[in-house]
Design an enzyme around this catalytic site. Structure first.
Site, PDB file in Angstrom:
ATOM      1  N   HIS A  41       0.831  -1.213   0.000  1.00 27.16           N
ATOM      2  CA  HIS A  41       0.000   0.000   0.000  1.00 27.16           C
ATOM      3  C   HIS A  41       0.868   1.267   0.000  1.00 27.16           C
ATOM      4  O   HIS A  41       1.821   1.354   0.782  1.00 27.16           O
ATOM      5  CB  HIS A  41      -0.886  -0.045   1.259  1.00 27.16           C
ATOM      6  CG  HIS A  41      -1.886   1.056   1.360  1.00 27.16           C
ATOM      7  ND1 HIS A  41      -2.025   1.830   2.482  1.00 27.16           N
ATOM      8  CD2 HIS A  41      -2.815   1.493   0.479  1.00 27.16           C
ATOM      9  CE1 HIS A  41      -3.001   2.700   2.297  1.00 27.16           C
ATOM     10  NE2 HIS A  41      -3.496   2.523   1.087  1.00 27.16           N
ATOM     11  N   ASP A  84      -0.844   6.382  -5.119  1.00 23.41           N
ATOM     12  CA  ASP A  84      -1.839   7.424  -5.382  1.00 23.41           C
ATOM     13  C   ASP A  84      -1.245   8.456  -6.344  1.00 23.41           C
ATOM     14  O   ASP A  84      -0.093   8.871  -6.171  1.00 23.41           O
ATOM     15  CB  ASP A  84      -2.208   8.125  -4.071  1.00 23.41           C
ATOM     16  CG  ASP A  84      -2.623   7.127  -3.007  1.00 23.41           C
ATOM     17  OD1 ASP A  84      -3.676   6.492  -3.185  1.00 23.41           O
ATOM     18  OD2 ASP A  84      -1.878   6.962  -2.014  1.00 23.41           O
ATOM     19  N   HIS A  95      -0.507  11.251  -1.630  1.00 25.22           N
ATOM     20  CA  HIS A  95      -1.837  10.889  -1.145  1.00 25.22           C
ATOM     21  C   HIS A  95      -2.676  12.100  -0.772  1.00 25.22           C
ATOM     22  O   HIS A  95      -3.836  12.214  -1.174  1.00 25.22           O
ATOM     23  CB  HIS A  95      -1.704   9.965   0.068  1.00 25.22           C
ATOM     24  CG  HIS A  95      -3.016   9.546   0.649  1.00 25.22           C
ATOM     25  ND1 HIS A  95      -3.712  10.307   1.566  1.00 25.22           N
ATOM     26  CD2 HIS A  95      -3.787   8.448   0.427  1.00 25.22           C
ATOM     27  CE1 HIS A  95      -4.835   9.687   1.901  1.00 25.22           C
ATOM     28  NE2 HIS A  95      -4.904   8.563   1.218  1.00 25.22           N
TER      29      HIS A  95
HETATM   30  O1  G3P Z   1      -6.558   1.979  -3.108  1.00 26.60           O
HETATM   31  C1  G3P Z   1      -6.736   1.491  -1.824  1.00 26.60           C
HETATM   32  C2  G3P Z   1      -6.431   2.529  -0.767  1.00 26.60           C
HETATM   33  O2  G3P Z   1      -5.208   3.131  -1.065  1.00 26.60           O
HETATM   34  C3  G3P Z   1      -7.497   3.586  -0.676  1.00 26.60           C
HETATM   35  O3  G3P Z   1      -7.291   4.445   0.398  1.00 26.60           O
HETATM   36  O4  G3P Z   1      -6.761   6.661   1.287  1.00 26.60           O
HETATM   37  O5  G3P Z   1      -5.014   4.899   1.274  1.00 26.60           O
HETATM   38  O6  G3P Z   1      -5.731   5.960  -0.844  1.00 26.60           O
HETATM   39  P1  G3P Z   1      -6.145   5.529   0.528  1.00 26.60           P
HETATM   40 MG    MG Z   2      -4.530   4.773  -2.241  1.00 26.93          MG
END
Ligand code: G3P
Ligand code: MG
Length: 247
Positions: A11, A40, A53
């Site tokens: 992630h 992101d 992000h």
């Molecule tokens: O794409 C999954 C996850 O990354 C979504 O939440 O806020 O970490 O971008 P966030």
């Molecule tokens: Mg994300």
């Protein structure tokens, strides 16, 4: 389409073990054996897609201000942690291609920039991965962005992202020509899981940072997960789910 979906996505690049959304994070994911990464993508003030992000740079860098108002020269000077720079999306894409990493490109538009972000990111994704054997997966909480990705880069698979999955999620997924449902692991209901199983739609959950939670989700039928704790799941990085998707 036959799809070998890795069970684990690192992630925000390297999770919490590296500065988030950096090339150091992607390098760490590769070093730990991960086959898939999520990051992101947002536009700078100059319209360059970059990995970040938040809409502002304060949390993840030593700078101040809104990403959408900072020029490339200002943005790329910032320290994103441990001397890392905010990467251009183009450089992250090239890294994934070079390392055969499945990229989940999350389109993360700053407020009011859904259209512009989706247009640039979708076009760049299509051109960067043109001819590549393994396509990336575009996702977004912005349905408007996914609509644009569908129209401009139809060959790139799409996933619909929800915090709370609405009752009409499957018709939205079909309308957007998406292949997967991405949602918050804490808010995923059995009803949604049953509907996804019935429709043969893989469910991907964020953000899973405990072994017990991961086991429970897999037992419930979740296909893949996003983790910040790359160390916990490094022994499962070669686990895949073989899927057959329509189209
Ligand atoms: O794409 C999954 C996850 O990354 C979504 O939440 O806020 O970490 O971008 P966030
Ligand atoms: Mg994300």
């Amino acid at each position: 389409m036959n799809w070998m979906l890795p069970r684990w996505f690192a992630h925000r690049g390297g999770g919490t073990l590296a500065p988030e959304n950096t090339l150091a994070g992607l390098r760490l994911a590769v070093a730990m054996g991960y086959r898939a990464v999520e990051f992101d993508v947002m536009l700078s003030g100059d319209g360059t897609p970059v990995l970040i992000h938040d809409e502002t740079v304060e949390r993840t860098t030593n700078g101040r201000g809104a990403v959408s108002e900072l020029s490339d020269s200002a943005l790329f000077e910032l320290d994103a942690g441990g001397g890392e720079r905010i990467p251009r999306f183009a450089d992250a894409a090239d890294f994934c291609l070079a390392h055969r990493l499945l990229a989940n490109v999350e389109i993360k538009p700053a407020t009011g920039f859904d259209g512009a972000t989706a247009q640039i990111v979708a076009r760049m994704t299509a051109s960067r991965w043109c001819g590549a054997a393994m396509k990336p997966l575009i996702s977004s909480f912005s349905l408007a962005a996914l609509e644009i990705a569908r129209d401009l880069a139809p060959e790139i698979p799409r996933g619909v992202l929800y915090e709370d999955v609405p009752a009409d999620w499957l018709s939205e997924l079909r309308r957007l020509g998406a292949v997967s449902l991405h949602c918050d692991a804490e808010r995923l209901s059995d009803t949604v899981l049953a509907e996804a199983a019935e429709a043969a739609v893989p469910v991907l959950c964020y953000t899973v940072n405990s072994e017990n939670q991961a086991k429970h989700l897999v037992d419930r039928g979740v296909s893949a997960m996003f983790t910040d704790r790359l160390d916990l799941f490094a022994g499962e990085t070669t686990a895949y789910k073989a899927l057959h998707l329509p189209g």
